[in-house]
Every structure is written in structure tokens, then in C-alpha cells.
Write a protein that holds these residues in place. Structure first.
Motif, PDB file in Angstrom:
ATOM      1  N   PHE A 122       6.053  -8.764   7.533  1.00 23.40           N
ATOM      2  CA  PHE A 122       6.895  -8.042   7.093  1.00 23.40           C
ATOM      3  C   PHE A 122       6.356  -7.522   5.916  1.00 23.40           C
ATOM      4  O   PHE A 122       6.172  -8.160   4.988  1.00 23.40           O
ATOM      5  N   SER A 123       6.233  -5.995   5.811  1.00 28.02           N
ATOM      6  CA  SER A 123       5.355  -5.784   4.614  1.00 28.02           C
ATOM      7  C   SER A 123       6.163  -4.233   4.059  1.00 28.02           C
ATOM      8  O   SER A 123       6.739  -3.494   4.844  1.00 28.02           O
ATOM      9  N   VAL A 124       5.896  -4.085   2.700  1.00 31.77           N
ATOM     10  CA  VAL A 124       6.479  -2.945   2.357  1.00 31.77           C
ATOM     11  C   VAL A 124       5.291  -2.223   1.251  1.00 31.77           C
ATOM     12  O   VAL A 124       4.905  -3.140   0.340  1.00 31.77           O
ATOM     13  N   THR A 125       4.893  -1.279   1.666  1.00 29.43           N
ATOM     14  CA  THR A 125       3.692  -0.502   1.047  1.00 29.43           C
ATOM     15  C   THR A 125       4.191   0.579   0.266  1.00 29.43           C
ATOM     16  O   THR A 125       5.027   1.431   0.669  1.00 29.43           O
ATOM     17  N   ASP A 126       3.643   0.860  -1.070  1.00 32.28           N
ATOM     18  CA  ASP A 126       4.219   2.162  -1.729  1.00 32.28           C
ATOM     19  C   ASP A 126       2.815   2.835  -2.424  1.00 32.28           C
ATOM     20  O   ASP A 126       1.668   2.144  -2.437  1.00 32.28           O
ATOM     21  N   ASN A 127       2.872   3.911  -2.791  1.00 31.82           N
ATOM     22  CA  ASN A 127       1.824   4.768  -3.500  1.00 31.82           C
ATOM     23  C   ASN A 127       2.081   4.690  -4.803  1.00 31.82           C
ATOM     24  O   ASN A 127       1.879   5.685  -5.496  1.00 31.82           O
ATOM     25  N   ILE A 131       0.235  -2.498 -10.253  1.00 34.20           N
ATOM     26  CA  ILE A 131       0.523  -3.786 -10.924  1.00 34.20           C
ATOM     27  C   ILE A 131      -0.836  -4.187 -11.394  1.00 34.20           C
ATOM     28  O   ILE A 131      -1.795  -4.649 -10.915  1.00 34.20           O
ATOM     29  N   PRO A 132      -0.953  -4.428 -12.973  1.00 33.58           N
ATOM     30  CA  PRO A 132      -2.244  -4.799 -13.693  1.00 33.58           C
ATOM     31  C   PRO A 132      -2.359  -6.271 -13.086  1.00 33.58           C
ATOM     32  O   PRO A 132      -1.372  -6.924 -12.904  1.00 33.58           O
ATOM     33  N   PRO A 133      -3.530  -6.798 -12.682  1.00 34.74           N
ATOM     34  CA  PRO A 133      -4.041  -8.162 -12.354  1.00 34.74           C
ATOM     35  C   PRO A 133      -3.406  -9.466 -13.089  1.00 34.74           C
ATOM     36  O   PRO A 133      -3.077 -10.274 -12.517  1.00 34.74           O
ATOM     37  N   GLY A 134      -3.470  -8.964 -14.449  1.00 35.88           N
ATOM     38  CA  GLY A 134      -2.874  -9.953 -15.184  1.00 35.88           C
ATOM     39  C   GLY A 134      -1.623 -10.370 -15.227  1.00 35.88           C
ATOM     40  O   GLY A 134      -0.875 -11.585 -15.470  1.00 35.88           O
ATOM     41  N   GLU A 176       3.054 -12.400  -0.106  1.00 36.76           N
ATOM     42  CA  GLU A 176       1.687 -12.003  -0.678  1.00 36.76           C
ATOM     43  C   GLU A 176       1.884 -10.734  -1.397  1.00 36.76           C
ATOM     44  O   GLU A 176       2.774  -9.881  -0.957  1.00 36.76           O
ATOM     45  N   VAL A 177       1.042 -10.485  -2.368  1.00 30.95           N
ATOM     46  CA  VAL A 177       1.115  -9.206  -3.172  1.00 30.95           C
ATOM     47  C   VAL A 177      -0.206  -8.860  -3.419  1.00 30.95           C
ATOM     48  O   VAL A 177      -1.209  -9.156  -3.533  1.00 30.95           O
ATOM     49  N   GLU A 178      -0.682  -7.198  -2.875  1.00 30.33           N
ATOM     50  CA  GLU A 178      -1.884  -6.658  -3.059  1.00 30.33           C
ATOM     51  C   GLU A 178      -1.304  -5.585  -3.804  1.00 30.33           C
ATOM     52  O   GLU A 178      -0.387  -4.613  -3.576  1.00 30.33           O
ATOM     53  N   SER A 179      -2.215  -5.164  -5.027  1.00 31.65           N
ATOM     54  CA  SER A 179      -1.831  -4.082  -5.900  1.00 31.65           C
ATOM     55  C   SER A 179      -3.013  -3.543  -6.477  1.00 31.65           C
ATOM     56  O   SER A 179      -3.926  -4.372  -6.731  1.00 31.65           O
ATOM     57  N   SER A 185       1.117  -0.736  -4.298  1.00 32.82           N
ATOM     58  CA  SER A 185       1.349  -1.860  -3.934  1.00 32.82           C
ATOM     59  C   SER A 185       1.794  -2.384  -2.703  1.00 32.82           C
ATOM     60  O   SER A 185       2.240  -1.567  -2.023  1.00 32.82           O
ATOM     61  N   THR A 186       1.652  -3.600  -2.236  1.00 35.28           N
ATOM     62  CA  THR A 186       2.080  -3.987  -0.913  1.00 35.28           C
ATOM     63  C   THR A 186       2.637  -5.413  -1.112  1.00 35.28           C
ATOM     64  O   THR A 186       1.826  -6.166  -1.598  1.00 35.28           O
ATOM     65  N   PHE A 187       3.956  -5.644  -0.591  1.00 31.30           N
ATOM     66  CA  PHE A 187       4.555  -7.081  -0.907  1.00 31.30           C
ATOM     67  C   PHE A 187       4.902  -7.235   0.664  1.00 31.30           C
ATOM     68  O   PHE A 187       5.386  -6.517   1.301  1.00 31.30           O
ATOM     69  N   SER A 188       4.304  -8.560   0.910  1.00 30.75           N
ATOM     70  CA  SER A 188       4.562  -8.981   2.221  1.00 30.75           C
ATOM     71  C   SER A 188       5.191 -10.181   2.285  1.00 30.75           C
ATOM     72  O   SER A 188       5.050 -11.005   1.434  1.00 30.75           O
ATOM     73  N   ILE A 189       5.847 -10.581   3.317  1.00 32.38           N
ATOM     74  CA  ILE A 189       6.541 -11.892   3.810  1.00 32.38           C
ATOM     75  C   ILE A 189       5.873 -12.186   5.149  1.00 32.38           C
ATOM     76  O   ILE A 189       6.098 -11.375   5.909  1.00 32.38           O
ATOM     77  N   THR A 190       5.407 -13.445   5.532  1.00 25.11           N
ATOM     78  CA  THR A 190       4.969 -13.602   6.755  1.00 25.11           C
ATOM     79  C   THR A 190       5.748 -14.893   7.231  1.00 25.11           C
ATOM     80  O   THR A 190       5.768 -16.123   6.517  1.00 25.11           O
ATOM     81  N   LEU A 191       6.429 -14.833   8.299  1.00 25.29           N
ATOM     82  CA  LEU A 191       7.133 -16.066   9.025  1.00 25.29           C
ATOM     83  C   LEU A 191       6.619 -16.258  10.477  1.00 25.29           C
ATOM     84  O   LEU A 191       6.369 -15.387  11.120  1.00 25.29           O
TER      85      LEU A 191
END
Length: 267
Positions: A122-127, A131-134, A176-179, A185-191
Motif C-alpha cells: 500500500f503506497s501514497v505518492t505525492d509531487n 524530504i532531505p536525505p538527512g 519504506e520512504v522514497e523521496s 515522496s512515496t510512503f508505503s507499507i507492505t503486509l
């Protein structure tokens, strides 16, 4: 101007209620009292309800909200729908908040299947602002927010993602977070979830479903009406505003007698 003030006021109330809920949930987690209540749940329905819940909030931020469910997930899975929805709500709320005039997409995708067990992402992606890497590695810490400036501009407790992380652990899932800054950014939860039954359900169109932006505060007459019962007029008003934000109709009563009368008359 009046409409803008109303939107601001209602969103402020929504944020305050969310802060209270975050604090209560964190207290339960710390005391080990937060338990799952798993039940057969339709993935498509769950994702659609999350999108519908935030349709008015997205409209207020001029955000286009979309959702997509893999046609292979037209089945019932054993999961705690309240807690999974809570995680997705948090992801969507944050994405809308940081993506003004942008787009947010909720997705449910089948990653793997073995007999009666499926792995779902399940993921939520926005434009949005990204988010800065640090800062990315600190997001799931208690009371952590992107920066002091972010906290001032967007509010919140800094507990939401920490709660999501704990809920993912309870459900034996991973977040997981990809940004990328300035991209989104994309926030996801895998079940990994059991299939409740193997009944083949009608296949729906795979195309993205769009929650069409509507005028904030206008509630359709087709949605269920909620009856609020509370002897405190301030509490009744807060609940009415919260339900309005969620796109629901409501009526209120100050005591049980009045509530029973309204229920009997169908008002």
C-alpha cells in the motif's frame, strides 16, 4: 474570505483532534495495550474509503486525489482495517499537507502470492516538497518533524509516523520512504496477509479512480447521516465539523431522549 476562514477553522479543529488521537494511541502503544482486531476486509473498499475521507481536505488544498487497486486484489484479506486505514490516513494527510496545488495517489498492489497468502504494498505518492536525505532517517522517531520551520508551518505532534511504524510492526509489515526534494515522496507499507476466500469477484477497470475535487463543506445527500449525542454544545459542534470535513452528514441531540426521537423520525 468567509469560505476561506471556515475552511481554516475546520482544518484547525481536525488537526487538534488528530493530535489528541495521536497522544492517546502513543500512550496505548507505550503501555502495550494496543491490540489488533483482524477481520475479513475488502482491499478495494478500504482504499476507496481512505480516498473519500480526504476528498474534501484535498479539494481545500487544490490537490487532485487518485487511487488505484490492482485487479488481482479484488478479494477479502484478513487484516485489522482500522489500523491499516490509520496508517494510510496518516500518509495521505501528510502528502496533501505538503503538496498544495499538486497530486496525491493511493495505490494497493499485489507483490506476490503463494497459495492463500498474499504480499501487498500500500503506497501514497505525492509531487510535493520532498524530504532531505538527512531528515528521512529521523521521520519515524517520536516527536520528529522535518525541521523547526516545518513544524511551525504545518503543525502536528511529530507522533504520526512513529505510530505508523509501531502499527506496521504489530501487523508484521514494513514501512519504506522514497523521496526527492522538490519532486515528491512515496510512503508505503507492505503486509503479508491471508486470503479469506478464493471467490472470484467481478474485475473492475484498472484505470486510476479520481476523487473529483468538490466545494469544501458541501456534503452529498447520498452519504449516511450520523447522529451525535452529547450534552456539551461545544463537543457537539466539534464533532459536527469533524464529520463535515470527512464528507458526512450529521444531526445532533443533547440527550438520549432527544436522540431517540430523532432516530424514530429518521431525521
Amino acid at each position: 474570505e468567509i469560505a476561506s476562514c471556515l475552511v481554516g477553522s475546520e482544518m484547525c479543529i481536525r488537526d487538534r483532534l488528530r493530535i489528541l488521537n495521536d497522544i492517546l494511541d502513543w500512550s496505548k502503544i507505550e503501555e502495550g495495550k494496543l491490540e489488533l482486531a483482524q477481520q475479513p476486509s475488502c482491499v478495494e473498499k478500504l482504499v476507496r474509503e481512505v480516498a473519500n475521507t480526504y476528498s474534501h481536505v484535498a479539494s481545500a488544498n487544490c490537490v487532485t486525489l487518485k487511487y488505484y487497486v490492482d485487479i488481482q486484489l479484488k478479494l477479502d484479506l484478513l487484516v485489522d482495517p482500522l489500523r491499516l486505514t490509520q496508517v494510510l490516513n496518516n500518509f495521505v494527510s501528510n502528502s496533501i499537507k505538503f503538496s498544495e496545488n499538486g497530486q496525491v495517489e493511493i495505490r494497493a498492489e499485489l507483490m506476490a502470492r503463494k497459495e492463500d497468502i498474499v504480499r501487498v504494498r500500500f503506497s501514497v505518492t505525492d509531487n510535493g516538497i520532498g524530504i532531505p536525505p538527512g531528515i528521512r532517517n529521523k521521520l519515524f522517531e517520536r516527536y520528529a518533524q522535518g525541521s523547526a520551520k516545518t513544524a511551525r508551518m504545518y503543525g502536528g505532534t511529530g507522533l504520526g509516523l512513529a505510530i505508523c511504524d509501531r502499527l506496521a510492526d504489530l501487523m508484521n509489515g514494513t514501512i519504506e520512504v522514497e523521496s526527492e526534494q522538490g519532486v515528491g515522496s512515496t510512503f508505503s507499507i507492505t503486509l503479508t496477509l491471508p486470503i479469506v476466500d478464493n471467490v472470484i469477484k467481478p474485475q473492475l477497470d484498472e484505470s486510476l479512480n479520481v476523487v473529483v475535487p468538490t466545494d469544501f463543506g458541501i456534503v452529498s445527500s447520498e452519504v449516511p447521516q450520523i447522529l451525535i449525542v452529547d450534552d456539551n454544545p461545544t463537543n457537539r459542534r466539534l464533532l459536527e465539523l469533524q464529520l463535515k470535513i470527512l464528507g458526512l452528514r450529521s444531526n445532533s441531540a443533547e440527550d438520549g431522549k432527544q436522540a431517540l426521537s430523532l432516530w424514530r423520525t429518521g431525521n
